[in-house]
Design an enzyme around this catalytic site. Structure first.
Site, PDB file in Angstrom:
ATOM      1  N   CYS A  19     -12.381  -3.342   9.363  1.00 16.25           N
ATOM      2  CA  CYS A  19     -12.672  -3.903   8.029  1.00 16.25           C
ATOM      3  C   CYS A  19     -13.213  -4.056   6.675  1.00 16.25           C
ATOM      4  O   CYS A  19     -14.915  -3.761   7.754  1.00 16.25           O
ATOM      5  CB  CYS A  19     -11.883  -6.124   8.846  1.00 16.25           C
ATOM      6  SG  CYS A  19     -10.853  -5.584  10.321  1.00 16.25           S
ATOM      7  N   GLY A  46     -10.489   0.051   6.137  1.00 21.24           N
ATOM      8  CA  GLY A  46      -9.732  -0.603   7.021  1.00 21.24           C
ATOM      9  C   GLY A  46      -7.857   0.019   6.179  1.00 21.24           C
ATOM     10  O   GLY A  46      -7.697  -0.609   5.002  1.00 21.24           O
ATOM     11  N   ASN A 119     -15.826  -8.812   8.732  1.00 22.68           N
ATOM     12  CA  ASN A 119     -15.528  -7.805   9.476  1.00 22.68           C
ATOM     13  C   ASN A 119     -16.971  -7.736  10.817  1.00 22.68           C
ATOM     14  O   ASN A 119     -18.243  -8.282  10.607  1.00 22.68           O
ATOM     15  CB  ASN A 119     -16.741  -6.814   8.134  1.00 22.68           C
ATOM     16  CG  ASN A 119     -17.048  -5.600   8.965  1.00 22.68           C
ATOM     17  OD1 ASN A 119     -17.893  -4.508   8.434  1.00 22.68           O
ATOM     18  ND2 ASN A 119     -16.224  -5.240   9.142  1.00 22.68           N
ATOM     19  N   GLY A 120     -16.447  -7.000  11.653  1.00 24.35           N
ATOM     20  CA  GLY A 120     -17.768  -7.264  12.962  1.00 24.35           C
ATOM     21  C   GLY A 120     -17.066  -7.682  13.769  1.00 24.35           C
ATOM     22  O   GLY A 120     -15.284  -8.003  14.220  1.00 24.35           O
ATOM     23  N   TYR A 265     -20.213   7.855   9.662  1.00 21.43           N
ATOM     24  CA  TYR A 265     -18.743   8.239   9.296  1.00 21.43           C
ATOM     25  C   TYR A 265     -17.998   7.140   8.643  1.00 21.43           C
ATOM     26  O   TYR A 265     -17.609   7.504   7.343  1.00 21.43           O
ATOM     27  CB  TYR A 265     -17.772   8.894  10.494  1.00 21.43           C
ATOM     28  CG  TYR A 265     -16.711   8.727  10.526  1.00 21.43           C
ATOM     29  CD1 TYR A 265     -15.740   9.268   9.620  1.00 21.43           C
ATOM     30  CD2 TYR A 265     -15.717   7.232  10.920  1.00 21.43           C
ATOM     31  CE1 TYR A 265     -14.011   9.584   9.886  1.00 21.43           C
ATOM     32  CE2 TYR A 265     -14.315   6.681  10.858  1.00 21.43           C
ATOM     33  CZ  TYR A 265     -13.458   8.351   9.866  1.00 21.43           C
ATOM     34  OH  TYR A 265     -11.982   8.674  10.136  1.00 21.43           O
ATOM     35  N   CYS A 405     -17.489   0.292  21.861  1.00 19.92           N
ATOM     36  CA  CYS A 405     -19.114   0.229  21.009  1.00 19.92           C
ATOM     37  C   CYS A 405     -18.194  -2.159  21.566  1.00 19.92           C
ATOM     38  O   CYS A 405     -16.804  -2.270  21.084  1.00 19.92           O
ATOM     39  CB  CYS A 405     -18.145  -0.318  19.569  1.00 19.92           C
ATOM     40  SG  CYS A 405     -18.938  -0.734  18.769  1.00 19.92           S
TER      41      CYS A 405
HETATM   42  S1  SF4 Z   1     -22.072   1.221  19.538  1.00 25.69           S
HETATM   43 FE1  SF4 Z   1     -22.084   3.112  17.399  1.00 25.69          FE
HETATM   44  S2  SF4 Z   1     -20.598   2.114  16.180  1.00 25.69           S
HETATM   45 FE2  SF4 Z   1     -20.736   0.235  17.614  1.00 25.69          FE
HETATM   46  S3  SF4 Z   1     -22.270  -0.930  16.405  1.00 25.69           S
HETATM   47 FE3  SF4 Z   1     -23.441   0.557  17.592  1.00 25.69          FE
HETATM   48  S4  SF4 Z   1     -23.706   2.719  16.631  1.00 25.69           S
HETATM   49 FE4  SF4 Z   1     -22.168   1.112  15.871  1.00 25.69          FE
END
Ligand code: SF4
Length: 478
Positions: A19, A46, A119-120, A265, A405
Site C-alpha cells: 500500500c 499497489g 500502509n504497513g 525496490y 517480513c
Molecule cells: S523485513 Fe525486509 S521488507 Fe520487511 S521491513 Fe524489514 S527490510 Fe523491509
C-alpha cells in the site's frame, strides 16, 4: 489504454508491498482530484485496488479493484465531494485480494464518519482482534487496518469529531508501538496521520497552494504548487485542518528500524525516502557491488526497470559499457498478471524483448535489485543465452533474501526463496542457468545505510528449525 507499467516488475517475480496512502485538505473545495492524482503517482506501491473517501462532516467512499484510473474513473468518483479525504492503493497479500479488503475503510460511529487508509502491518492485530471477537465485536474484513480503527473507536467511545490527535495517538502507541503503520484518518473536517514509533514505513506532509496533504512518498505531491515538504519522523504525526497543518509527537522515540527495501525496490526512484534519494542510493549500491566484483564482462545489462539504477552505478565504477539489452514491452496489460510460476514465466517472455546485436557473442553482466524465487531470472538468463550470449553473469544489488517480513511486505516463505533454499551463490547460479551469481553482501548494505536504524530482517537467515527450507526442489518446481 491502461497498463500496469507504473512499476512493471510487480508483475514478474518480485516482492509486493502493502500500500500507498494519500490524503489531506484542498482549499479549492474538492480534494478528490488531488487525491486521485496523488494515488496515481503511488501506483507502484499497489495495483490490486484503489479508493478514496472524502467529504466534510460526512464522507463518500469510492473503492474498487483495479488500477487508480480504472477503480477511480470519472464516473465512479462523480458523487464524491468535500475538502477533506484520504485515499489508498493496495497490494494484495496472499489470500487477501478480495474487494472487501480494498481501502479506505469507512465507518459510521455515533452518527459521524471516519475513514482509515493504512500502509504497513501490525503483528499484534490478530491478538487484539481475537480479544474483540470474544466480546462480540464483528469484523467485515480480514485486515489489520480494521483492527487499528476498531481499537481507536473502542479506546475513545465518543463522536469522532471529538477525538483529539493525542488521544488517537495514545490508542495506536499503547497497543501497536512495535508494528508498522503509516496511516491517515479522515474525520469530520479534519485529517490526521501517524507514522509508527519505529518508523518502518515512510510518511510525508506537504504544504501547497492547493492545501495540505500527506503521502507515503514525496513524489506523490508532484504537480502541486509545493511550498514545503517535510518527512514525518517515527512516533510523529500530523493534524490537518482548514487552517493548515501541525506536526506533533504522539509517542516517545523508539529504536528506529526503517525498511531498507523501500530503497532497494519499493519506492519510486525519484522519491526521497528516509532522508535519501532512492535513485542515487541504487546507483551507489551498484557501484559498491562493482567494487567487490572482478568479472571481466563485455556489457552491463539491467533487468528493466528494477535493475537500471544499480546497473548504471556498476557500469560507472567498472568501466564496462552499459546497454539496455532488454527492453520492456509497455503494452502488456494486466490480464497477463498471475501468481503462478507458469504464468510468471510466460509473462517474462511477453514482456521483455532482447536487442540481439547487443547480446550475440557477448559476456553479459545482468543486474537486478533482488532475487526472490528465481523463476523469472531463470527465464531471462535462458532468453539471453538463446539470443546468443556467450556467458551470462547475474549480479544483485542487494544481499541474499533469506527471511520473511513481519511488517507489511509480502515475501514468499523460505521454502520458496531461492537463496534460502540453495544458500551458495554457485548453487543459485546453477539453479537459474547463469554462469555465475554474485550478491551485494549484507555488510556492504549495512556500510551503505548504517549498522543501526534500519531493518535488515529479510536478509538474515531464519533461526528456528521448523521454518528452514525442507526441500531443494521446492523453489523452482512449485
Ligand atoms: S523485513 Fe525486509 S521488507 Fe520487511 S521491513 Fe524489514 S527490510 Fe523491509
Amino acid at each position: 489504454m491502461l497498463t500496469e507499467d507504473f512499476h512493471p516488475d510487480t508483475t514478474l517475480d518480485k516482492l509486493g508491498e502493502e500500500c500507498g496512502i494519500f490524503g489531506g485538505f484542498a482549499r479549492s473545495g474538492n480534494v478528490k482530484e488531488i487525491i486521485r492524482k496523488g494515488l496515481f503517482k503511488l501506483q507502484h506501491r499497489g495495483q490490486e485496488s484503489a479508493g478514496i473517501s472524502c467529504g466534510e462532516e460526512t464522507q463518500t467512499l469510492v473503492k474498487a479493484k483495479g488500477l487508480v484510473m480504472q477503480a477511480l474513473e470519472d464516473s465512479a468518483i462523480e458523487k464524491a465531494e468535500g475538502r477533506f479525504g484520504v485515499g489508498h492503493v493496495r497490494y494484495s497479500t496472499q489470500g487477501g485480494s478480495s474487494a472487501v479488503n480494498a481501502q479506505p475503510y469507512l465507518i459510521r460511529y455515533m452518527n459521524e464518519h471516519v475513514a482509515i487508509a493504512h500502509n504497513g502491518n501490525v503483528e499484534k492485530a490478530m491478538k487484539i482482534r481475537e480479544k474483540f471477537e470474544k466480546i462480540g465485536e464483528v469484523f467485515i474484513t480480514n485486515s489489520d487496518s480494521e483492527v487499528l480503527l476498531k481499537r481507536i473507536v473502542f479506546g475513545l467511545k465518543k463522536p469522532p469529531s471529538q477525538w483529539t490527535f493525542e488521544e488517537i495517538g495514545t490508542c495506536l502507541g499503547d497497543d501497536f508501538s512495535n508494528g508498522a503503520f503509516s496511516l491517515a484518518l479522515a474525520l469530520p473536517k479534519r485529517v490526521v496521520a501517524y507514522r509508527d514509533p519505529v518508523g518502518y514505513r515512510p510518511l510525508f506532509v506537504c504544504e501547497a497552494k492547493e492545501g495540505c496533504f500527506i503521502a507515503s512518498e514525496d513524489i506523490a505531491f508532484t504537480g502541486l504548487n509545493i511550498e514545503k515538504v517535510i518527512e514525518i519522523m517515527p512516533g510523529e504525526g500530523v493534524e490537518i485542518t482548514e487552517n493548515g497543518y501541525c506536526i506533533k509527537r504522539f509517542y516517545g522515540q523508539k529504536k528506529e528500524c526503517k525498511c531498507v527495501f523501500e530503497h532497494i525496490y519499493f519506492s519510486h526512484p525519484a522519491s526521497n525516502i528516509f532522508g535519501r534519494n532512492v535513485y542515487m542510493t541504487r546507483v551507489e549500491l551498484g557501484k559498491t557491488l562493482a567494487e567487490t566484483d572482478s568479472i571481466d564482462a563485455d556489457i552491463v545489462v539491467p533487468v528493466v526497470d528494477s535493475g537500471i539504477a544499480a546497473a548504471i552505478g556498476y557500469a560507472q565504477k567498472s568501466g564496462i559499457p552499459f546497454h539496455t539489452g532488454l527492453i520492456r514491452n509497455h503494452w502488456v496489460g494486466r490480464s497477463f498478471i498471475s501468481p503462478t510460476q507458469e504464468t510468471r514465466v510466460n509473462k517474462v517472455r511477453e514482456k521483455l524483448l532482447i536487442v540481439r546485436p547487443l547480446i550475440e557473442g557477448k559476456k553479459v553482466l545482468l543486474i537486478d535489485d533482488s532475487l526472490v524465487r528465481g523463476t523469472t531470472s531463470k527465464e531471462i538468463v535462458t532468453m539471453l543465452k538463446k539470443a546468443g550470449a556467450k556467458e551470462v553473469h547475474f549480479r544483485l544489488s542487494s544481499p541474499m533474501l533469506l527471511n520473511t517480513c513481519l511488517w507489511g511486505v509480502d515475501i514468499p516463505t523460505t521454502q520458496e526463496l531461492i537463496a534460502a533454499v540453495y544458500k551458495e551463490e554457485k548453487e543459485i547460479a546453477k539453479a537459474i542457468g547463469a554462469d555465475s551469481v554474485k550478491y551485494l553482501t549484507l555488510q556492504s548494505l549495512k556500510d551503505t545505510f548504517g549498522q543501526t536504524g534500519w531493518c535488515y530482517r529479510c536478509f538474515e537467515a531464519q533461526k528456528t528449525k521448523d521454518e528452514n527450507p525442507q526441500s531443494k526442489t521446492l523453489a523452482l518446481t512449485k
